[in-house]
Write a protein that holds these residues in place. Structure first.
Motif, PDB file in Angstrom:
ATOM      1  N   HIS A 161       1.210   5.397  -1.862  1.00 45.18           N
ATOM      2  CA  HIS A 161       0.707   6.453  -2.751  1.00 45.18           C
ATOM      3  C   HIS A 161       1.901   7.122  -3.433  1.00 45.18           C
ATOM      4  O   HIS A 161       2.551   7.987  -2.838  1.00 45.18           O
ATOM      5  CB  HIS A 161      -0.064   7.507  -1.955  1.00 45.18           C
ATOM      6  CG  HIS A 161      -1.271   6.964  -1.236  1.00 45.18           C
ATOM      7  ND1 HIS A 161      -2.551   7.118  -1.723  1.00 45.18           N
ATOM      8  CD2 HIS A 161      -1.400   6.276  -0.074  1.00 45.18           C
ATOM      9  CE1 HIS A 161      -3.416   6.543  -0.883  1.00 45.18           C
ATOM     10  NE2 HIS A 161      -2.741   6.025   0.129  1.00 45.18           N
TER      11      HIS A 161
ATOM     12  N   HIS B  86       0.842  -1.208   0.000  1.00 46.67           N
ATOM     13  CA  HIS B  86       0.000   0.000   0.000  1.00 46.67           C
ATOM     14  C   HIS B  86       0.873   1.253   0.000  1.00 46.67           C
ATOM     15  O   HIS B  86       1.506   1.576   1.010  1.00 46.67           O
ATOM     16  CB  HIS B  86      -0.930   0.008   1.218  1.00 46.67           C
ATOM     17  CG  HIS B  86      -1.852   1.194   1.258  1.00 46.67           C
ATOM     18  ND1 HIS B  86      -3.037   1.228   0.550  1.00 46.67           N
ATOM     19  CD2 HIS B  86      -1.773   2.381   1.885  1.00 46.67           C
ATOM     20  CE1 HIS B  86      -3.634   2.387   0.746  1.00 46.67           C
ATOM     21  NE2 HIS B  86      -2.884   3.111   1.563  1.00 46.67           N
TER      22      HIS B  86
ATOM     23  N   ASP C 178       2.312   3.019   3.151  1.00 46.87           N
ATOM     24  CA  ASP C 178       1.295   4.071   3.041  1.00 46.87           C
ATOM     25  C   ASP C 178       1.943   5.440   2.923  1.00 46.87           C
ATOM     26  O   ASP C 178       1.430   6.418   3.443  1.00 46.87           O
ATOM     27  CB  ASP C 178       0.300   4.052   4.212  1.00 46.87           C
ATOM     28  CG  ASP C 178      -0.878   4.990   3.977  1.00 46.87           C
ATOM     29  OD1 ASP C 178      -1.249   5.196   2.797  1.00 46.87           O
ATOM     30  OD2 ASP C 178      -1.406   5.551   4.964  1.00 46.87           O
TER      31      ASP C 178
ATOM     32  N   HIS D 219      -9.134   1.722   1.214  1.00 47.90           N
ATOM     33  CA  HIS D 219      -8.826   1.915   2.633  1.00 47.90           C
ATOM     34  C   HIS D 219     -10.014   1.463   3.476  1.00 47.90           C
ATOM     35  O   HIS D 219     -11.156   1.577   3.046  1.00 47.90           O
ATOM     36  CB  HIS D 219      -8.598   3.402   2.930  1.00 47.90           C
ATOM     37  CG  HIS D 219      -7.412   4.005   2.224  1.00 47.90           C
ATOM     38  ND1 HIS D 219      -7.477   4.480   0.941  1.00 47.90           N
ATOM     39  CD2 HIS D 219      -6.138   4.231   2.647  1.00 47.90           C
ATOM     40  CE1 HIS D 219      -6.283   4.973   0.590  1.00 47.90           C
ATOM     41  NE2 HIS D 219      -5.455   4.836   1.607  1.00 47.90           N
TER      42      HIS D 219
HETATM   43 FE    FE Z   1      -3.258   5.077   2.049  1.00 52.22          FE
END
Ligand code: FE
Ligand code: GUN
Length: 464
Positions: A75, A73, A325, A235
């Motif tokens: 971004h 996970h 994350d 999420h």
């Molecule tokens: Fe996230």
């Protein structure tokens, strides 16, 4: 060679050699020989290959090979604000830091800078597979897929779907649900075009999270999932205010997990990030649906979201992997996430005389999360995550400094070559056992120790 043998056990292949074929697959392994050269010779003889026909991997004292990390996970679009969250928690952070940053990636020149840096940086930290969130923007998301393919990082590329008018700002929103689904299909077609068998890059359906998506988008993505078998990422239950918001938005659903289930998004190919505040009922539903969880301890600590209970989820039959994350998490490194996973588990255990005391995770367990656990979460457990014949060579060469040099480890006769300046934070002494060497790496290692990185047999990073 070091890898996870079981969830709670590392396996050390000593005096071993591994042969990788031209397709990037492990063709043979020789283990536990008198020394590395013997292992090499036996391997060549057994395979019937000449020395120049294949790459053979063997290493020096103070070094070991480890499977590439799998970030379940992350971004990519938030790389410019990694470590920047101030005093905020989730919902304010999204508004104040995240959405304005993601909006900048409408511009392709900016996206190129951000994505190239992100892929280079994560490769340098040993991340050989990443499940990426991009942004809503189609050209920039295509560019992320291009960069991963060119730089050689195995990646799932998610164009972020977000069409809710209340939560998403006008400047970062799919204008209609149709546009959201059509743009997603355009990305799928593009990735099919550049990597027809999804060998390095593949698309992943990405409803940002329930409060950002209309029911039409959620069920539309579920339809695409059913038709094409593509994975899904989103999420869930990250933060208390978010859980409350979902309850308000979907008053009839009964729980956050049920919202996704009602729209057909809880599947065996679904990666749910965070899962901090799940109820027993939700854990049982997720387990029944065989959906997976990405544990993001750096993010959950940084944004004060809470402590996800990894062993509690394992006990309920849920597969778990690790996520940085980034930029909810303050570091692009999966090694840092592994370290933080240990600390979060120990916080869970603190001061509790009840069953939570067994929540503590070991070094072996967090390294499992970072490799084999992650491979299961992204559905590639037959391809990556460990060293077995037939698996692809996604690996990192880790180098630690030997104090005083020489005579270290079971095979060590050579002098240490590491210079102090570039050797990182880990010092080995000749009495360190393999368990201790690896523990020292987990708690004090960084990208200076990641000497080389391969994906599917291709060298994709090397420290100068
Ligand atoms: Fe996230
Ligand atoms: N929930 C919705 N969007 C995001 C995001 O970008 N990061 C995190 N950590 N949680 C989210």
């Amino acid at each position: 060679f070091v890898h996870s043998e079981a969830r709670d056990a590392l396996k050390f292949l000593l005096n071993a050699a591994i042969a990788v074929d031209k397709q990037g697959k492990i063709a043979g392994i020789e283990d536990a020989r008198a020394d590395v050269n013997v292992a090499k010779k036996l391997l060549l003889k057994r395979l019937g290959w000449k020395e120049d026909e294949l790459d053979i991997y063997a290493c020096k004292p103070g070094q070991f090979f480890f499977p590439g990390f799998i970030d379940t996970h992350v971004h990519a679009s938030q790389y410019p604000i990694v470590g920047v969250f101030g005093e905020s928690s989730l919902l304010e952070w999204l508004e104040k830091y995240v959405f304005p940053t993601e909006a900048k990636l409408e511009d392709c020149a900016t996206a190129d800078k951000v994505y190239t840096a992100c892929v280079q940086r994560t490769l340098a930290h040993g991340t050989t597979t990443a499940a990426y969130y991009a942004t809503i923007h189609v050209p920039a998301t295509k560019l992320l897929a291009d960069r991963c393919l060119r730089l050689g990082q195995r990646a799932f590329i998610g164009r972020v779907c977000m069409d809710d008018r209340e939560l998403c700002p006008l400047y970062l929103r799919d204008k209609t649900s149709k546009e959201s689904l059509d743009n997603t299909s355009e990305i799928i077609d593009y990735i099919k075009h550049i990597d027809p068998h999804y060998e390095i890059v593949s698309p992943i359906l990405t409803p940002r999270f329930a409060p950002a998506c209309s029911p039409t988008v959620m069920s539309g993505l579920a339809k695409i999932h059913q038709a094409q078998g593509l994975p899904v990422q989103t999420h869930i239950s990250e933060n208390a205010a978010e859980v409350e918001l979902v309850a308000k938005r979907f008053p009839d659903a009964g729980s956050y997990a049920k919202v996704y289930d009602n729209y057909g998004l809880l599947t065996p190919k679904t990666i749910l990030a965070h899962a901090v505040h799940l109820t027993e009922g939700e854990a049982s539903l997720i387990s029944t649906r065989k959906s997976k969880v990405s544990h993001c301890p750096c993010s959950n600590s940084a944004l004060a979201s809470g402590e996800a209970r990894v062993r509690w989820m394992w006990d309920r039959g849920i597969d778990v992997g690790l996520g940085t994350d980034m930029s909810g998490g303050y570091s692009p490194s999966v090694l840092v996430a592994a370290r933080q996973a240990v600390l979060v588990s120990r916080h869970l255990a603190m001061g509790r005389s009840d069953g939570e005391a067994k929540s503590k995770l070991t070094v072996a367990e967090v390294l499992y999360l970072a490799t084999r656990g992650g491979a299961k979460v992204v559905g590639l457990e037959n391809k990556i995550g460990g060293f077995e014949v037939g698996k692809e060579w996604d690996a990192q060469l880790v180098g630690l400094r030997i104090v005083g040099g020489g005579n270290i480890g079971e095979s060590g006769q050579q002098k240490a070559e590491e210079k102090y300046e570039d050797s990182g934070n880990v010092d080995l002494f000749e009495w360190d056992t393999w368990d201790r060497k690896v523990a020292k790496w987990v708690y004090n290692g960084d990208d200076r120790n990641t000497k080389k990185v391969w994906v599917k047999g291709r060298l994709v990073h090397q420290r100068p």
